[in-house]
Design an enzyme around this catalytic site. Sequence first.
Site, PDB file in Angstrom:
ATOM      1  N   LYS A   1      -5.803   4.892 -12.244  1.00  0.00           N
ATOM      2  CA  LYS A   1      -4.859   4.811 -12.750  1.00  0.00           C
ATOM      3  C   LYS A   1      -4.746   3.519 -13.836  1.00  0.00           C
ATOM      4  O   LYS A   1      -4.111   3.597 -14.859  1.00  0.00           O
ATOM      5  CB  LYS A   1      -3.397   4.615 -11.812  1.00  0.00           C
ATOM      6  CG  LYS A   1      -2.075   4.614 -12.474  1.00  0.00           C
ATOM      7  CD  LYS A   1      -1.132   4.126 -11.506  1.00  0.00           C
ATOM      8  CE  LYS A   1      -1.158   2.532 -11.302  1.00  0.00           C
ATOM      9  NZ  LYS A   1       0.069   1.993 -10.563  1.00  0.00           N
ATOM     10  N   ASP A   2      -5.372   2.532 -13.465  1.00  0.00           N
ATOM     11  CA  ASP A   2      -5.800   1.579 -14.293  1.00  0.00           C
ATOM     12  C   ASP A   2      -7.256   1.501 -14.495  1.00  0.00           C
ATOM     13  O   ASP A   2      -7.987   1.069 -14.291  1.00  0.00           O
ATOM     14  CB  ASP A   2      -5.604   0.158 -13.578  1.00  0.00           C
ATOM     15  CG  ASP A   2      -5.442  -1.094 -14.443  1.00  0.00           C
ATOM     16  OD1 ASP A   2      -5.899  -1.048 -15.570  1.00  0.00           O
ATOM     17  OD2 ASP A   2      -5.004  -2.333 -14.057  1.00  0.00           O
TER      18      ASP A   2
ATOM     19  N   HIS B   1      -3.290   4.023  -2.501  1.00  0.00           N
ATOM     20  CA  HIS B   1      -4.260   3.184  -1.959  1.00  0.00           C
ATOM     21  C   HIS B   1      -5.016   3.845  -0.521  1.00  0.00           C
ATOM     22  O   HIS B   1      -6.351   3.905  -0.341  1.00  0.00           O
ATOM     23  CB  HIS B   1      -3.845   1.954  -1.417  1.00  0.00           C
ATOM     24  CG  HIS B   1      -2.950   1.149  -2.232  1.00  0.00           C
ATOM     25  ND1 HIS B   1      -1.792   1.085  -2.813  1.00  0.00           N
ATOM     26  CD2 HIS B   1      -3.584   0.160  -3.300  1.00  0.00           C
ATOM     27  CE1 HIS B   1      -1.427   0.142  -3.594  1.00  0.00           C
ATOM     28  NE2 HIS B   1      -2.569  -0.314  -3.945  1.00  0.00           N
TER      29      HIS B   1
ATOM     30  N   LEU C   1       0.732  -1.143   0.061  1.00  0.00           N
ATOM     31  CA  LEU C   1      -0.131  -0.035   0.019  1.00  0.00           C
ATOM     32  C   LEU C   1       0.720   1.371  -0.020  1.00  0.00           C
ATOM     33  O   LEU C   1       2.054   1.332   0.643  1.00  0.00           O
ATOM     34  CB  LEU C   1      -1.135   0.031   1.422  1.00  0.00           C
ATOM     35  CG  LEU C   1      -1.800  -1.367   1.414  1.00  0.00           C
ATOM     36  CD1 LEU C   1      -2.784  -1.002   2.532  1.00  0.00           C
ATOM     37  CD2 LEU C   1      -2.635  -1.435   0.241  1.00  0.00           C
TER      38      LEU C   1
ATOM     39  N   LEU D   1       1.584   7.311  -8.737  1.00  0.00           N
ATOM     40  CA  LEU D   1       2.322   6.108  -7.496  1.00  0.00           C
ATOM     41  C   LEU D   1       1.977   4.531  -7.971  1.00  0.00           C
ATOM     42  O   LEU D   1       0.977   4.182  -8.631  1.00  0.00           O
ATOM     43  CB  LEU D   1       1.448   6.468  -6.354  1.00  0.00           C
ATOM     44  CG  LEU D   1       1.951   7.765  -5.678  1.00  0.00           C
ATOM     45  CD1 LEU D   1       1.087   7.966  -4.536  1.00  0.00           C
ATOM     46  CD2 LEU D   1       3.404   7.629  -5.217  1.00  0.00           C
ATOM     47  N   SER D   2       2.897   3.932  -7.894  1.00  0.00           N
ATOM     48  CA  SER D   2       2.849   2.242  -7.941  1.00  0.00           C
ATOM     49  C   SER D   2       3.740   1.651  -7.234  1.00  0.00           C
ATOM     50  O   SER D   2       4.837   1.883  -6.808  1.00  0.00           O
ATOM     51  CB  SER D   2       3.135   2.185  -9.523  1.00  0.00           C
ATOM     52  OG  SER D   2       3.116   0.732  -9.862  1.00  0.00           O
TER      53      SER D   2
END
Length: 284
Positions: free
Chosen positions: A149-150, A34, A30, A184-185
């Site tokens: 993001k996805d 998240h 996370l 962010l990933s």
Amino acid sequence: MEIANTVTELLLAKKRFPFPPVLVPTMGALHQGHVALIRKARDIAGPNGCVAVSIFVNPIQFNNLNDLENYPNKLANDISICETEGVDLLYTPSTESLYAGNRSITINESSLSAQLCGAARPGHFDGVCTVVAKLFNLFSPIDAVFGKKDYQQLAIINRMVRDLNFQTVIHGVDTVREQDGLALSSRNVRLSVKARTQAPVLHKALKSACELLERGQKDVATLLKHVREHISQNAPLAKIDYIECVDAATLQAVDLLNHKSIIAIAVFFDDVRLIDNVELNPNY
């Protein structure tokens, strides 16, 4: 916060919370992206409602074994984040707990997954749909929260909810970014120093396409060429997987911008695959 590790523990825990919950499905590792999803869930649930988070690295959505093996495991830190954010129920099942050894049923999506990441990762979104459907069956959530993001995943989950009549409202949350614009990933930590320096170019390229649109350029081929050239010229380490413009709802390719669409990209830096997108809302 209560933690359930098995289906049985989860079903028992459900009796001790005000259900149905607002669900945030995750694969762990996370970060602040998240956290934004969890906070959105709390806004929806209210102070007295139940926010549930699942952490499960779903093996059937990985078509690359190396990617699965390298996926970060930071469960202790994830639990700490969930506690800090006031999560009520955390579900952390093992693969054996969630999938029967002789399982034989998978949900297949045959339209929205044919392009973008679905084209490059065969079976990926069938795995996503299957695990999300299982989580929806277990939690019976009134609402569920996913990141934009996805974008393809979000669109496919919305389609699954529609087509299979799940009684769950899906909420999309805007991509959270580093100060330099990089989305962010959990995969960002695997970037080399040089790659991390170049990676913010992805967002800059997408923003530059928006600026062209604002100046009246609606030809998709021109916009995509601009994004590709911007990345190639400013991020020599980048290996472009795809750059596409698709309808925001159907994910079908568009040639001219006359309704809400997205430009979605996937780019490799060494073996790290990053995705990003931008929504395009032409004035017409």
